[in-house]
Design a protein around this motif. Sequence first.
Motif, PDB file in Angstrom:
ATOM      1  N   ARG A  82       1.357  -1.245  -0.448  1.00  0.00           N
ATOM      2  CA  ARG A  82       0.143  -0.151  -0.138  1.00  0.00           C
ATOM      3  C   ARG A  82       1.009   1.286   0.082  1.00  0.00           C
ATOM      4  O   ARG A  82       0.425   2.471   0.720  1.00  0.00           O
ATOM      5  N   SER A  83       1.980   1.239  -0.705  1.00  0.00           N
ATOM      6  CA  SER A  83       2.253   2.216  -1.671  1.00  0.00           C
ATOM      7  C   SER A  83       3.046   2.339  -2.592  1.00  0.00           C
ATOM      8  O   SER A  83       3.484   1.598  -2.823  1.00  0.00           O
ATOM      9  N   VAL A  84       3.754   3.708  -2.443  1.00  0.00           N
ATOM     10  CA  VAL A  84       4.095   3.309  -3.613  1.00  0.00           C
ATOM     11  C   VAL A  84       5.919   3.637  -3.673  1.00  0.00           C
ATOM     12  O   VAL A  84       6.334   3.252  -5.045  1.00  0.00           O
ATOM     13  N   LYS A 139      -5.712  10.400  -4.779  1.00  0.00           N
ATOM     14  CA  LYS A 139      -4.123   9.052  -4.388  1.00  0.00           C
ATOM     15  C   LYS A 139      -4.469   7.613  -4.829  1.00  0.00           C
ATOM     16  O   LYS A 139      -5.281   7.634  -5.713  1.00  0.00           O
ATOM     17  N   VAL A 140      -3.239   8.202  -5.618  1.00  0.00           N
ATOM     18  CA  VAL A 140      -2.332   6.572  -6.845  1.00  0.00           C
ATOM     19  C   VAL A 140      -3.083   5.800  -6.737  1.00  0.00           C
ATOM     20  O   VAL A 140      -3.543   4.966  -7.589  1.00  0.00           O
ATOM     21  N   LEU A 141      -2.631   5.348  -5.333  1.00  0.00           N
ATOM     22  CA  LEU A 141      -3.353   4.010  -5.278  1.00  0.00           C
ATOM     23  C   LEU A 141      -5.039   3.850  -4.695  1.00  0.00           C
ATOM     24  O   LEU A 141      -5.190   4.445  -3.649  1.00  0.00           O
ATOM     25  N   PRO A 142      -5.626   2.673  -5.387  1.00  0.00           N
ATOM     26  CA  PRO A 142      -6.936   2.827  -5.403  1.00  0.00           C
ATOM     27  C   PRO A 142      -7.449   2.215  -3.902  1.00  0.00           C
ATOM     28  O   PRO A 142      -8.434   1.685  -1.919  1.00  0.00           O
ATOM     29  N   GLU A 143      -5.874   1.029  -3.162  1.00  0.00           N
ATOM     30  CA  GLU A 143      -6.052   0.498  -1.659  1.00  0.00           C
ATOM     31  C   GLU A 143      -5.635   1.793  -0.910  1.00  0.00           C
ATOM     32  O   GLU A 143      -6.772   1.378   0.882  1.00  0.00           O
TER      33      GLU A 143
END
Length: 817
Positions: free
Chosen positions: A25-27, A172-176
């Motif tokens: 859950r991180s870039v 936020k670029v991550l859907p999670e």
Amino acid sequence: MWSLFSRDPTSSFAYEIGEAVEHTRSVWKIHRGKKKQNGDEVSVFICEGRDGTTAQLDIAKAAVKRLKTLRHPCILTYIDSLENEKLVYLVTEPVTPLLTWLKDSALSPSHRTNAVSWGLLQVTKGLSFLNNDGKLIHYNVCGSSVFVTPGGEWKLGGVEYASSDSSMFPVKVLPELEVYNPPEKVNPSKMRTTTMWAADMWGLGCLIWEVFNGHLDESFSLKNTQKLPKNLIETYAKLVGTNPGARPNPRDVVEDLRKPGQFFRNDLIETLLFLEEIQLKDANEKHKFFANLTPKLENIPNYIATNKILPTVISAHEFSNVGSVVLSPLFKIGKLLDEAEYQRQILPTVVKLFSSSDRATRLKLLQQMESLVEYMDPKTVNDQVFPQLATGFSDSNPTIREQTVKSIMFLAPKLNYHNLNIEVLKHFARLQLKDEQGGIRTNTTVCLGKVAQYLHPDIRQKCLTSAFTRAMRDPFPPARIAGIMAIAATQQYYPLQEVVTKILPSLCHLTLDPEKSVRDAVFRVLKGFLSKVEKVSEDPSLKEVMEAEVKSAAATSQTTWTGWAVGAITSKFYKTSSGGAQPQKQTSTSSSGTVTPSTKTSSLASTPSQGRASSNTPTSAAPNEDDKSDYEDWENSEWQSMDDGLDTKPIQSRTALPKSTTVSEALADVGDMDGGDGWGDDTEEWGSLEDTQHGDSLGGGELEPESKFRSTASYNWESSGPAEDTDDFFSSLVSGNEGKSGSVSQRMTNMSLQSPTSGGWDDWDAKSPAESSNIGGNSKSDEQRRLREEKRLQRQKEIEAKRAARMGPMKLGAKKM
């Protein structure tokens, strides 16, 4: 030139990139790393462009830019970075993602709860810094944005979306990550009551839930509070409330949870918060803190104690005047370190402390010698430790002298020839001859027997017999027993000729000792030696086998005896009674080597004095008030100079043998010399002068006059007598250093043990002609003392007569002045 510009910048990266660490859950992808220049450990965060887009790279670059400007103990520490059009490298202090750390840690439930409380406190403080001081909103508070250092500190990271705009939520670029958004994001009507900290307090509530339950997948799961601590649920409910305006300020969260009984109130947090502010504390506060730190370490995880508390404790001792109170927690934490870390962190500090003039510090170091010496190399022991430690042999404090003697048993294997065979024996000879404390004389004999295997064979053959036979003439019964047992335990080092000409005659002398325990011990040892001689008589070829170790220089496994547990003996003999015989707690040695309490009734009947003699005191003098006051002054002056926090008991200078307790009860039975380990278990505790009067403070306690005892100054050790044992190696060590004429054996000959049927140790006049011949030239000095005493009494009568004549007869009604 073109190759210079086209070279990959990552090839010149100053850090080695190691194995990856689990992180979701991180870039970022996290790797362990090291700095190429010095090997310092770091963490390397790597973000690479995916799917041909730059969205994640832009977010990562924004995080690097923001983290450079944030400096706070609770924020992840930025070290270095590297950026290009394809990737971003971020170098930070070495950390582990929080959820990975929680899954891998093997903490006990209590330690885990304390560690989590400390971590959540740090994260809350970090949010308070951002919201209140930095006027920033994190917008990404969750389990994936918190990291843990090796010292157990939780650091807030994940600042990719940090902003000062509270009116609009970032994309936020991550859907999670959408699961962590507060409800007001989908209900704009609630935004009117929002605050600067509302979004982050919702995130803090999500973080608390994840710490106790794992990854949060659905927002409605926040209602499940079964696994949360009860003293945290009330605050948690406020954090995840639907009304953003009702969510508390992070500063208020810290204040509420720091109240007694709340989640942020425990030994770990109290300890670490004090250490953070230790430079602002006064000397009394520091002393009290370190004095109470050792028991609190039981509630602190080991990794925090070694990485967080230990450096602060060492720094406090070096730069703060806190005294010896830091040594107990220092040694307790030191047990958690491996050998390399111990030598690097603790040993340099400990070696410096041996030169300290503070008695409490020296005493604690001596008491820890067994665990310290294994980390010291022989050069350090001989060049830095022993020269400072040797001053304790002549210290005026008996406890320091006794502990110094005991420490030699652990140092002996690493001492060089000069320090062990010359310096140590010189001090042992002086202590065994002249020390006024019977327990110290006893332990000196014990220690000499312990280290005999490390002595040079030539020195060993010269000193052992004279030292142990001298101990058998000591007026203190345990000292005589120690001499007997020492000879038995070192029997392999004596030639048979020396056994039959010196040792057996000395042992036979004690067969009529006033103490039955001494007689019992000497009969057992005599049987062993006679059995050995008898075997050689039957088979002379065995002589060479029995004398094989006499000249052996190798350190062999030495036969031991139960009598090493001098603690149980000295505590019995040092205890005094007030107002006659009273029940008091004594210690006895069990068969397993442990000292257990039992109730005994002390008695002063037929117990010899343990003290040494003074050259100015007649041998027939009984204990007097002057002797008593001298010992009281000594106790008050010496013990009061020690650190107030030192748990040391005053030392009694008279001895009392409990009526129902004999030395034989304190010592286990001695086995047959040829029966393997028949001399007992070597794991028993040493005796200590500190245990002699439990419950008294330093310098406290009155010394009771004991009519059945002779004072320690009552023996005329300096009087001349017939020459005996002129080749006494041990005596020559003392006489050579002090320049006194005559040998120790001459002075020792003047003391003979009295028959138990006589009137006590003071009855020196009722001697047989044969006994009188043994004390030779004392008749003239006795006559001179008798004449001086008669003159003193006559002078006293004359003074009283003059005083009566001057006052005249009393008149009726006159006031007597």
